[in-house]
Design a protein around this motif. Structure first.
Motif, short mmCIF file in Angstrom:
data_model
loop_
_atom_site.label_atom_id
_atom_site.label_comp_id
_atom_site.label_asym_id
_atom_site.label_seq_id
_atom_site.Cartn_x
_atom_site.Cartn_y
_atom_site.Cartn_z
N ILE A 168 0.84 -1.20 0.00
CA ILE A 168 0.00 0.00 0.00
C ILE A 168 0.88 1.25 0.00
O ILE A 168 1.81 1.36 0.79
N MET A 169 0.55 2.18 -0.86
CA MET A 169 1.23 3.47 -0.89
C MET A 169 0.23 4.56 -0.56
O MET A 169 -0.73 4.78 -1.30
N LEU A 170 0.45 5.23 0.57
CA LEU A 170 -0.27 6.46 0.88
C LEU A 170 0.65 7.61 0.53
O LEU A 170 1.57 7.93 1.28
N ASP A 171 0.45 8.20 -0.63
CA ASP A 171 1.35 9.25 -1.09
C ASP A 171 1.06 10.54 -0.35
O ASP A 171 -0.04 11.08 -0.45
N HIS A 172 2.00 11.02 0.42
CA HIS A 172 1.89 12.17 1.32
C HIS A 172 1.07 11.81 2.56
O HIS A 172 1.44 12.19 3.67
N GLY A 173 -0.05 11.15 2.39
CA GLY A 173 -0.82 10.69 3.53
C GLY A 173 -1.80 11.69 4.10
O GLY A 173 -2.83 11.30 4.64
N THR A 174 -1.51 12.97 3.99
CA THR A 174 -2.32 13.99 4.66
C THR A 174 -3.80 13.86 4.33
O THR A 174 -4.19 13.79 3.16
N SER A 175 -4.61 13.79 5.37
CA SER A 175 -6.07 13.81 5.29
C SER A 175 -6.68 12.58 4.63
O SER A 175 -7.82 12.62 4.18
N VAL A 176 -5.96 11.47 4.60
CA VAL A 176 -6.56 10.21 4.17
C VAL A 176 -7.46 9.69 5.29
O VAL A 176 -7.07 9.66 6.46
N VAL A 177 -8.68 9.29 4.92
CA VAL A 177 -9.64 8.74 5.88
C VAL A 177 -10.16 7.42 5.33
O VAL A 177 -10.62 7.36 4.18
N ILE A 178 -10.09 6.36 6.13
CA ILE A 178 -10.57 5.04 5.74
C ILE A 178 -11.48 4.53 6.85
O ILE A 178 -11.05 4.39 8.00
N GLY A 179 -12.72 4.23 6.50
CA GLY A 179 -13.72 3.89 7.49
C GLY A 179 -13.68 2.46 7.97
O GLY A 179 -12.96 1.60 7.45
N GLU A 180 -14.50 2.19 8.95
CA GLU A 180 -14.48 0.94 9.72
C GLU A 180 -14.65 -0.32 8.87
O GLU A 180 -13.97 -1.32 9.09
N VAL A 188 -2.35 -1.17 -3.84
CA VAL A 188 -3.22 -0.02 -4.06
C VAL A 188 -2.44 1.25 -3.72
O VAL A 188 -1.67 1.28 -2.76
N SER A 189 -2.64 2.30 -4.52
CA SER A 189 -2.03 3.61 -4.26
C SER A 189 -3.13 4.63 -4.01
O SER A 189 -4.03 4.80 -4.83
N LEU A 190 -3.05 5.30 -2.86
CA LEU A 190 -4.01 6.34 -2.49
C LEU A 190 -3.26 7.65 -2.33
O LEU A 190 -2.31 7.74 -1.55
N MET A 191 -3.68 8.67 -3.06
CA MET A 191 -3.08 9.99 -2.93
C MET A 191 -3.64 10.71 -1.69
O MET A 191 -4.51 10.21 -1.00
N HIS A 192 -3.13 11.91 -1.43
CA HIS A 192 -3.57 12.64 -0.25
C HIS A 192 -5.03 13.08 -0.38
O HIS A 192 -5.58 13.22 -1.47
N GLU A 193 -5.66 13.26 0.77
CA GLU A 193 -7.04 13.73 0.91
C GLU A 193 -8.06 12.77 0.31
O GLU A 193 -9.16 13.17 -0.05
N VAL A 194 -7.72 11.49 0.22
CA VAL A 194 -8.68 10.48 -0.22
C VAL A 194 -9.55 10.06 0.96
O VAL A 194 -9.04 9.85 2.07
#
Length: 277
Positions: A168-180, A188-194
């Protein structure tokens, strides 16, 4: 209600494989180079890498430095994390896989040591993996504590019950939210604020399923129990409210199919690929 609204089985830590020993050797080699070149960083690299015997010990040292505070000192935190990493090889392997995913995909990353020392997206994923372990063994208050600290320190909020694969790549990471009840598969690659958010329902499966190989662009919001198909691409700033087929690009508010997609999480290609779907 079933764990997964889709008939497809979940692919969690099945398609992302690395050698922990090889990653550890790479970390030590680069850490020695940093120690030789940057005397101001000697204390950091010796404490977290060069004075450690294995990757699990190194992760415990690095994360305890980042997460310790008045609520839980480093003297309390490092043995706790060390016990988790020592007994749960799968977590260490997942962390190694995440580290190499960042190294392979991020053009700004020159070695696996950089995410280990400096990238908060990587450190947030390690914190989630520890919290998820505690959630599974019914130490839920401790799991929620780590979720809270992760949100405070790294600006990444991942519920410890979420199911997340490897690579898993959280690019920058800032403001990523993943629910329960979210499920995020391997590579999977997730950019910031996802946001992988819910629909407001009080219970049940209410968060997205993100299949293997997906890339989600910066600022995108995927809401409800929708499924993002294998190797799909979600364009930046999109709002996804319905299922997305495999190997397509969607974008817009609400998101609509705009083209095809091949292997976006690995290629990190942000452009739309025109062609027949």
């Amino acid at each position: 209600m079933s764990e997964n609204s889709s008939s497809n089985p979940n692919n969690l830590c099945k398609s992302a494989h690395v050698s922990i020993d090889e990653v550890w050797d790479l970390l030590r080699e680069r850490a020695q180079m940093v120690a030789d070149r940057e005397p101001q960083l000697c204390s950091l690299v010796f404490d977290t890498v060069l004075n450690r015997d294995n990757l699990g010990e190194a992760l415990a040292a690095r994360m305890s430095r980042k997460l310790s505070r008045e609520d839980m000192s480093r003297e309390e935190l490092e043995p706790l994390l060390g016990e988790v990493f020592d007994s749960q090889e799968k977590i260490v392997n997942s962390a190694a896989s995440d580290m190499m995913a960042i190294f392979d995909r991020d053009a700004a990353c020159d070695s696996p040591l950089e995410p280990f020392l400096f990238f908060k997206g990587f450190m947030a994923m390690v914190t989630y993996r520890v919290a998820h372990h505690f959630w599974k063994v019914n130490r839920k208050s401790l799991a929620l504590y780590f979720q809270s600290i992760c949100s405070e320190v790294f600006s990444v909020d991942i519920h410890p019950a979420a199911q997340i694969g490897c690579g898993i790549m959280l690019d920058h990471g800032t403001s990523v939210v993943i629910g329960e009840t979210a499920i995020v598969e391997d590579n999977v690659s997730l950019m910031h604020e996802v946001t992988l958010g819910g629909t407001g329902k009080t219970s049940g499966n209410r968060h997205p399923i993100v299949r293997t190989g997906v890339m989600v662009g910066a600022g995108s919001k995927i809401l409800g129990r929708v499924e993002i198909g294998c190797c799909a691409k979600v364009g930046a700033g999109s709002v996804v409210l319905n299922d997305v087929p495999a190997h397509v690009t969607v974008a817009g508010v609400p998101a609509r199919v705009r083209g095809k997609a091949n292997n976006p999480a690995i290629d990190m290609n942000q452009r739309f690929e025109c062609g027949q779907i």
